[in-house]
Design a protein around this motif. Structure first.
Motif, PDB file in Angstrom:
ATOM      1  N   SER A 192       5.554  -0.662   0.762  1.00 31.82           N
ATOM      2  CA  SER A 192       5.300   0.271   1.871  1.00 31.82           C
ATOM      3  C   SER A 192       6.352   0.065   2.962  1.00 31.82           C
ATOM      4  CB  SER A 192       3.913   0.024   2.457  1.00 31.82           C
ATOM      5  OG  SER A 192       3.936  -1.181   3.208  1.00 31.82           O
TER       6      SER A 192
ATOM      7  N   THR B  16       5.421  -3.071   4.987  1.00 34.18           N
ATOM      8  CA  THR B  16       5.836  -4.347   4.380  1.00 34.18           C
ATOM      9  C   THR B  16       7.352  -4.484   4.411  1.00 34.18           C
ATOM     10  OG1 THR B  16       3.848  -4.604   3.025  1.00 34.18           O
ATOM     11  CG2 THR B  16       5.856  -5.617   2.187  1.00 34.18           C
TER      12      THR B  16
ATOM     13  N   ARG C 125       8.739   3.072  -1.304  1.00 37.82           N
ATOM     14  CA  ARG C 125       8.343   4.450  -1.618  1.00 37.82           C
ATOM     15  C   ARG C 125       7.962   5.176  -0.346  1.00 37.82           C
ATOM     16  NH1 ARG C 125       6.739   9.440  -2.000  1.00 37.82           N
ATOM     17  NH2 ARG C 125       5.369   8.676  -0.391  1.00 37.82           N
TER      18      ARG C 125
ATOM     19  N   THR D 259      -2.077  -6.403  -1.148  1.00 33.37           N
ATOM     20  CA  THR D 259      -2.558  -6.148   0.219  1.00 33.37           C
ATOM     21  C   THR D 259      -3.828  -5.289   0.196  1.00 33.37           C
ATOM     22  OG1 THR D 259      -1.348  -4.078   0.596  1.00 33.37           O
ATOM     23  CG2 THR D 259      -0.153  -6.146   1.055  1.00 33.37           C
TER      24      THR D 259
ATOM     25  N   GLY E  47       0.761  -1.247   0.000  1.00 36.50           N
ATOM     26  CA  GLY E  47       0.000   0.000   0.000  1.00 36.50           C
ATOM     27  C   GLY E  47       0.786   1.288   0.000  1.00 36.50           C
TER      28      GLY E  47
HETATM   29  C1  FMN Z   1      -3.150   7.086  -0.747  1.00 36.65           C
HETATM   30  C2  FMN Z   1      -2.165   6.428   0.181  1.00 36.65           C
HETATM   31  C3  FMN Z   1      -0.809   6.528  -0.080  1.00 36.65           C
HETATM   32  C4  FMN Z   1       0.121   5.927   0.772  1.00 36.65           C
HETATM   33  N1  FMN Z   1       1.451   6.042   0.460  1.00 36.65           N
HETATM   34  C5  FMN Z   1       2.361   5.407   1.212  1.00 36.65           C
HETATM   35  C6  FMN Z   1       3.735   5.421   0.821  1.00 36.65           C
HETATM   36  O1  FMN Z   1       4.129   6.005  -0.194  1.00 36.65           O
HETATM   37  N2  FMN Z   1       4.615   4.732   1.589  1.00 36.65           N
HETATM   38  C7  FMN Z   1       4.223   4.028   2.703  1.00 36.65           C
HETATM   39  O2  FMN Z   1       5.077   3.395   3.331  1.00 36.65           O
HETATM   40  N3  FMN Z   1       2.922   4.002   3.100  1.00 36.65           N
HETATM   41  C8  FMN Z   1       1.987   4.662   2.384  1.00 36.65           C
HETATM   42  N4  FMN Z   1       0.659   4.622   2.750  1.00 36.65           N
HETATM   43  C9  FMN Z   1       0.307   3.964   4.019  1.00 36.65           C
HETATM   44  C10 FMN Z   1       0.231   2.455   3.897  1.00 36.65           C
HETATM   45  O3  FMN Z   1      -0.806   2.097   2.995  1.00 36.65           O
HETATM   46  C11 FMN Z   1      -0.019   1.827   5.292  1.00 36.65           C
HETATM   47  O4  FMN Z   1       1.136   1.991   6.097  1.00 36.65           O
HETATM   48  C12 FMN Z   1      -0.396   0.378   5.258  1.00 36.65           C
HETATM   49  O5  FMN Z   1      -0.436  -0.122   6.587  1.00 36.65           O
HETATM   50  C13 FMN Z   1       0.546  -0.477   4.459  1.00 36.65           C
HETATM   51  O6  FMN Z   1       0.095  -1.825   4.533  1.00 36.65           O
HETATM   52  P1  FMN Z   1       0.705  -2.975   3.617  1.00 36.65           P
HETATM   53  O7  FMN Z   1       2.185  -2.911   3.789  1.00 36.65           O
HETATM   54  O8  FMN Z   1       0.111  -4.222   4.175  1.00 36.65           O
HETATM   55  O9  FMN Z   1       0.267  -2.739   2.224  1.00 36.65           O
HETATM   56  C14 FMN Z   1      -0.300   5.219   1.927  1.00 36.65           C
HETATM   57  C15 FMN Z   1      -1.671   5.102   2.169  1.00 36.65           C
HETATM   58  C16 FMN Z   1      -2.594   5.693   1.313  1.00 36.65           C
HETATM   59  C17 FMN Z   1      -4.053   5.553   1.617  1.00 36.65           C
END
Ligand code: FMN
Length: 189
Positions: free
Chosen positions: A91, A94, A126, A35, A9
């Motif tokens: 993210s 992750t 990112r 995810t 994400g």
């Molecule tokens: C529009 C949007 C943009 C996001 N951009 C980032 C990003 O660039 N980097 C990051 O680490 N988290 C970002 N996030 C937050 C992550 O989605 C959040 O930490 C989430 O828990 C990640 O879960 P995952 O690693 O299971 O996908 C963003 C969230 C949203 C809604």
């Protein structure tokens, strides 16, 4: 030839779409895992709010999608052979989980399998700015043999559009797996 692609994400879902399209064009089959947070980001950035919509955007039969908590999926096991895995975008959540071996969803488990089997693993983290925690996790993963390919543009190749910048980044991702492509012009121009 199968490659696992994990979409988490972070911002930059278009990089996942372009990476998968390039891998398919290069002849790879894709094991895909997405995810829940990636779906929220995909909705915001590309208006793709479900795995079905993402698959429709990719329009290929060469993609096998796995559900995020299906630990019985082939990619959860080292006995299923792949050419490696790309987490794009990755993210910080992750990134941290993979760095400490926390396999609490299928994407993270598949990455853990790549590390333990010494298969190529590329992460496209990112975030900006980066904290000491983010940087430590990237160093840990690099020391374990993973590739950190941060989505940074170059300016020397004089990109004219955002799409050219994206192609350059995706080209660097493919380079990390030694996959041939023509996504960016080779220096000297
Ligand atoms: C529009 C949007 C943009 C996001 N951009 C980032 C990003 O660039 N980097 C990051 O680490 N988290 C970002 N996030 C937050 C992550 O989605 C959040 O930490 C989430 O828990 C990640 O879960 P995952 O690693 O299971 O996908 C963003 C969230 C949203 C809604």
């Amino acid at each position: 030839m199968n490659i696992i692609v994990g979409i988490s994400g972070a911002s930059g879902i278009v990089l996942a779409i372009k990476t998968i399209k390039s891998l398919i064009a290069a002849g790879y089959g894709i094991d895909l895992v997405i995810t829940g947070a990636a779906l929220a980001t995909a909705k915001q950035e590309l208006n793709l709010s479900t795995p079905k919509k993402i698959l429709a955007e990719l329009s290929s039969d060469n993609i096998r999608i796995h559900s995020l908590y299906d630990f019985t999926a082939a990619i959860a096991s080292g006995s299923y052979h792949t050419e490696g895995m790309i987490i794009v975008p990755c993210s910080m959540s992750t990134l941290a989980a993979v760095a400490i071996g926390l396999s609490d969803n299928l994407l993270r488990r598949a990455a853990d399998v790549c590390l333990k089997e010494r298969r190529p693993l590329t992460l496209v983290p990112r975030e900006t700015p980066l904290s000491a925690i983010h940087l430590r996790h990237m160093l840990t993963l690099t020391e374990m043999g993973a590739h950190i390919v941060a989505p940074m543009p170059a300016w020397y190749n004089l990109p004219k559009t955002l799409s050219e910048v994206e192609d350059f980044i995706v080209g660097k991702v493919l380079d990390s797996l030694k996959i041939k492509h023509q996504l960016y012009p080779v220096w000297p121009l």
